[in-house]
Enzyme design. Structure first.
Site, PDB file in Angstrom:
ATOM      1  N   GLU A  25       7.858   4.708  -6.534  1.00  0.00           N
ATOM      2  CA  GLU A  25       7.016   5.667  -5.834  1.00  0.00           C
ATOM      3  C   GLU A  25       7.653   5.836  -4.450  1.00  0.00           C
ATOM      4  O   GLU A  25       7.878   4.833  -3.772  1.00  0.00           O
ATOM      5  CB  GLU A  25       5.617   5.064  -5.715  1.00  0.00           C
ATOM      6  CG  GLU A  25       4.520   6.063  -5.590  1.00  0.00           C
ATOM      7  CD  GLU A  25       3.164   5.368  -5.552  1.00  0.00           C
ATOM      8  OE1 GLU A  25       2.299   5.861  -4.834  1.00  0.00           O
ATOM      9  OE2 GLU A  25       2.993   4.331  -6.232  1.00  0.00           O
ATOM     10  N   ARG A  68       7.234 -10.215 -12.390  1.00  0.00           N
ATOM     11  CA  ARG A  68       7.805  -9.693 -11.153  1.00  0.00           C
ATOM     12  C   ARG A  68       8.456 -10.825 -10.367  1.00  0.00           C
ATOM     13  O   ARG A  68       8.187 -12.011 -10.605  1.00  0.00           O
ATOM     14  CB  ARG A  68       6.731  -9.008 -10.314  1.00  0.00           C
ATOM     15  CG  ARG A  68       5.677  -9.961  -9.755  1.00  0.00           C
ATOM     16  CD  ARG A  68       4.478  -9.225  -9.193  1.00  0.00           C
ATOM     17  NE  ARG A  68       4.807  -8.386  -8.062  1.00  0.00           N
ATOM     18  CZ  ARG A  68       4.787  -7.030  -8.081  1.00  0.00           C
ATOM     19  NH1 ARG A  68       4.457  -6.391  -9.162  1.00  0.00           N
ATOM     20  NH2 ARG A  68       5.079  -6.353  -7.006  1.00  0.00           N
ATOM     21  N   LYS A 104       4.497  -3.758  -0.147  1.00  0.00           N
ATOM     22  CA  LYS A 104       4.935  -2.630   0.693  1.00  0.00           C
ATOM     23  C   LYS A 104       4.025  -2.471   1.907  1.00  0.00           C
ATOM     24  O   LYS A 104       4.490  -2.168   3.001  1.00  0.00           O
ATOM     25  CB  LYS A 104       4.865  -1.338  -0.119  1.00  0.00           C
ATOM     26  CG  LYS A 104       6.121  -1.021  -0.900  1.00  0.00           C
ATOM     27  CD  LYS A 104       5.993   0.369  -1.497  1.00  0.00           C
ATOM     28  CE  LYS A 104       6.816   0.490  -2.763  1.00  0.00           C
ATOM     29  NZ  LYS A 104       6.383   1.609  -3.598  1.00  0.00           N
TER      30      LYS A 104
HETATM   31  P1  ATP Z   1       3.087  -0.193  -4.986  1.00  0.00           P
HETATM   32  O1  ATP Z   1       2.115  -1.262  -4.661  1.00  0.00           O
HETATM   33  O2  ATP Z   1       3.295   0.776  -3.887  1.00  0.00           O
HETATM   34  O3  ATP Z   1       2.933   0.427  -6.350  1.00  0.00           O
HETATM   35  P2  ATP Z   1       5.428  -1.340  -6.156  1.00  0.00           P
HETATM   36  O4  ATP Z   1       6.126  -2.537  -5.633  1.00  0.00           O
HETATM   37  O5  ATP Z   1       4.817  -1.359  -7.493  1.00  0.00           O
HETATM   38  O6  ATP Z   1       4.420  -0.990  -5.023  1.00  0.00           O
HETATM   39  P3  ATP Z   1       6.933   0.949  -7.036  1.00  0.00           P
HETATM   40  O7  ATP Z   1       7.657   1.943  -6.213  1.00  0.00           O
HETATM   41  O8  ATP Z   1       5.833   1.421  -7.898  1.00  0.00           O
HETATM   42  O9  ATP Z   1       6.409  -0.133  -6.022  1.00  0.00           O
HETATM   43  O10 ATP Z   1       7.962   0.090  -7.866  1.00  0.00           O
HETATM   44  C1  ATP Z   1       8.995   0.627  -8.631  1.00  0.00           C
HETATM   45  C2  ATP Z   1       9.376  -0.344  -9.698  1.00  0.00           C
HETATM   46  O11 ATP Z   1       9.789  -1.576  -9.141  1.00  0.00           O
HETATM   47  C3  ATP Z   1       8.229  -0.625 -10.634  1.00  0.00           C
HETATM   48  O12 ATP Z   1       8.659  -0.353 -11.948  1.00  0.00           O
HETATM   49  C4  ATP Z   1       7.929  -2.075 -10.458  1.00  0.00           C
HETATM   50  O13 ATP Z   1       7.684  -2.670 -11.689  1.00  0.00           O
HETATM   51  C5  ATP Z   1       9.192  -2.644  -9.850  1.00  0.00           C
HETATM   52  N1  ATP Z   1       8.886  -3.740  -8.923  1.00  0.00           N
HETATM   53  C6  ATP Z   1       8.177  -3.664  -7.785  1.00  0.00           C
HETATM   54  N2  ATP Z   1       8.043  -4.877  -7.215  1.00  0.00           N
HETATM   55  C7  ATP Z   1       8.688  -5.753  -8.019  1.00  0.00           C
HETATM   56  C8  ATP Z   1       8.907  -7.173  -7.989  1.00  0.00           C
HETATM   57  N3  ATP Z   1       8.435  -7.951  -7.000  1.00  0.00           N
HETATM   58  N4  ATP Z   1       9.642  -7.722  -8.985  1.00  0.00           N
HETATM   59  C9  ATP Z   1      10.128  -6.957  -9.971  1.00  0.00           C
HETATM   60  N5  ATP Z   1       9.953  -5.638 -10.065  1.00  0.00           N
HETATM   61  C10 ATP Z   1       9.234  -5.024  -9.115  1.00  0.00           C
HETATM   62 MG    MG Z   2       3.813   0.613  -8.315  1.00  0.00          MG
END
Ligand code: ATP
Ligand code: MG
Length: 592
Positions: free
Chosen positions: A60, A295, A305
């Site tokens: 995002e 994760r 974030k």
């Molecule tokens: P938000 O809370 O804003 O949704 P987010 O960390 O999920 O934050 P995204 O931009 O939706 O952010 O994440 C993009 C991709 O990165 C998603 O597919 C998510 O699964 C992956 N991702 C985010 N944080 C992690 C993490 N700590 N470990 C592994 N993958 C992650």
């Molecule tokens: Mg997300």
């Protein structure tokens, strides 16, 4: 060695096993691809999909990528690379308001910098989910037509109460059994701006008694008057993420949709949406499948974030690319290499169980990568002057004695570096003790030590100022002991001293970075993560370095012998005036 690691067969994991099974059984072999995302009728016009698998990384664009995202990037792009597939970079920008171009640019830069490309088989594969709004709207109407969605006018509070709980079934909405025509008319009115934000929502009609709360008629579309960065004011209704995501995957021909564990309970709805839309003829089989992995949780690091944003906006750090930040731009500025981060992703692997990875694992990957390739240099971080009192007797009027050293101790091809020994040099303050403690092997009156790449010297004492502070150490050169000459081994010493010429060395700004938090779990248990900010996470000093480093290029990495790995800061380094960041010490100083 990083060279070996990059070519080694990656360790197997449950995702690789699934993909190998799918490839062996030809699960996805019948897919057609018209070289752009689209519904069944569009893809049917294309040839067989040349990509054996399609994965996607769907950020995002509402913040900078961090080390957790790097795990997902290495996983998704790595699988596509290893199985003759392609990984799409898809901006999940279905949520209006929050997205910004700055984030889009930074995300593409970071993925590219990590070493990955989304192009493949003649397509760029850079997609924006907001380009699918028209289809998503039609898909929602199709669900209404087939009796699988309805417009609900309950208040948010009524909906919350009627959803039930883990132990109690939900209650059907009084609006659940409206006619198709009424639903369609209301949904169109929602689209046309005839209702207030929040006045009604479109819900999937599934099962209010489902043990999985996510299947109790989840929301599909909501009214929200917000200007979208891509579609402007065209829409005042926006799809919910859980509806949009499977649709995005399907339109892009994604085969394996890999997400983090918290979406496990959403998988039944993911499959429900795709099955209903394929029944309606909008999507073709085989449909994408969702898989979940744990994760990344890294000690001493926060990856929320929102919290990272708070560190920036409240100026606890100097920006998203502050070298203490776990963002990709921060890690890069700190001195992390793409290879070190790929190595990290490979080492931690993927599993289905949540766990914590120790921060030292990340640092270890950087050491292992840089040890094999970083140029060496001598630097003195806490300088005290050392005077060679018998210089003139040995070298006469010349005040420079040439010395040389390999750029890298194991890679002769990297060449040699040259610098001069001069009558006065800087050494580390801790390399002299007027009264040595037990077992101290470096300089103290009467003791011999070797100046690295130079001569053996005998310490003769020191000079102090009026306050008793040592201002210079005194020593004599032992003749015929120069490194690399036949006499070098004639005198045995226990201490080796790194040094920099006080005349020809270069004074530079060095930023000594350390962990940003003193607690391994800074935000655990609802704790305020700001309480454990490490007050010593950055120290700025003036150090002396070899003359050859005066023109270090921004981004160039070095091992400062015995101190650690340092990189010329890519933002503040100017021609002839490098600023160095400590990326990581040589040894882990946090090990208990
Ligand atoms: P938000 O809370 O804003 O949704 P987010 O960390 O999920 O934050 P995204 O931009 O939706 O952010 O994440 C993009 C991709 O990165 C998603 O597919 C998510 O699964 C992956 N991702 C985010 N944080 C992690 C993490 N700590 N470990 C592994 N993958 C992650
Ligand atoms: Mg997300």
């Amino acid at each position: 060695m990083s060279e070996d690691n990059n070519t080694a067969t990656p360790a197997s994991n449950f995702l690789r096993q699934i993909i190998e099974r799918d490839l062996a059984s030809g699960t996805y072999a019948s897919r057609r691809w018209a070289h752009s995302p689209g519904e069944a009728s569009h893809q049917a016009g294309g040839d067989a999909d040349p990509a054996r698998i399609r994965t996607r990384f769907p950020p995002e664009p509402n913040g900078y990528l961090h080390i957790g995202h790097a795990k997902s990037i290495c996983l998704n792009f790595g699988l596509a690379r290893d199985y003759d597939g392609v990984c799409h970079l898809r901006f999940d920008d279905t949520n209006p308001e929050k997205e910004e171009q700055e984030y889009v640019d930074s995300i593409t830069d970071s993925v590219r910098w990590l070493g990955f490309s989304w192009a493949g088989f003649g397509d760029t594969n850079l997609y924006f989910a907001s380009n699918y709004f028209d289809f998503m709207y039609r898909a929602a109407e199709a669900l209404i037509q087939s009796g699988h969605a309805y417009v609900d006018q309950q208040t948010a509070e009524q909906m919350r109460v009627n959803r039930g709980s883990l132990t109690q079934a939900g209650t059907d909405s009084p609006w659940r059994n409206r006619s198709k025509d009424e639903n369609l008319a209301l949904f169109r009115a929602m689209r046309d701006g005839q209702h207030e934000d929040g006045a009604m929502i479109l819900r999937a009609k599934i099962d209010m008694a489902s043990p999985n709360i996510n299947l109790r008629d989840p929301a599909i579309y909501r009214i929200k008057r917000a200007t979208h960065h891509n579609t402007g004011d065209k829409w005042c209704i926006y799809p919910m993420y859980t509806f949009a995501h499977p649709v995005e995957d399907a339109l892009e021909n994604v085969t394996h949709s890999i997400c983090t564990l918290e979406f496990e309970d959403q998988r039944p709805f993911y499959d429900w949406v795709l099955a209903r839309l394929s029944d309606a003829g909008l999507l073709a089989h085989p449909l994408p499948k969702q898989y979940e992995f744990a994760r990344l949780n890294l000690t001493y690091v926060i990856t929320s974030k929102r919290k990272l944003m708070q560190l920036v906006t409240e100026h606890h750090v100097d920006g998203w690319d502050d070298p203490r930040m776990p963002t990709i731009v921060g890690l890069r500025r700190r001195g992390y290499t793409p290879e070190s981060i790929q190595l990290f992703a490979e080492r931690i692997g993927v599993s289905k169980a949540d766990s914590w990875i120790d921060y030292s694992t990340l640092e270890g990957c950087l050491r292992d990568d840089l040890d094999a390739k970083a140029a060496r240099a001598m630097a003195v971080l806490d300088p005290v002057r050392l005077k060679l009192s018998n210089w003139q007797a040995l070298f006469g009027t010349s005040d420079a004695e040439p010395c040389s050293a390999p750029v890298h101790p194991h890679h002769e091809a990297m060449g040699r570096r040259s610098f001069n020994l001069t009558p006065e040099i800087f050494i580390e303050r801790e390399d002299f003790m007027e009264t040595p403690s037990k077992g101290y092997h470096r300089l103290f009156p009467g003791n011999l030590s070797r100046l690295k790449y130079g001569y053996v010297i005998r310490c003769t004492g020191c000079e102090k100022d009026a306050t008793g502070q040592i201002i210079s150490v005194l020593a004599e050169i032992v003749p015929d002991t120069k490194s690399g000459t036949p006499g070098a081994d004639s005198v045995k010493v226990k201490g080796v001293i790194t040094w920099v010429s006080a005349i020809q060395g270069v004074a530079v700004e060095v930023r000594l970075y350390d962990r940003l938090f003193t607690e391994a779990h800074p935000d655990a248990g609802g704790r305020d993560f700001l309480d454990s900010l490490n007050p010593d996470s950055r120290k700025v000093i003036t150090a002396w370095v070899e003359p050859g480093l005066e023109n270090a290029a921004a981004g160039a990495g070095y091992q400062f012998e015995r101190h650690g790995y340092f990189v010329a800061d890519c933002r503040d380094t100017k021609p002839g005036k490098p600023v160095f960041n400590r990326a990581v010490t040589l040894k882990d100083s946090w090990q208990k």
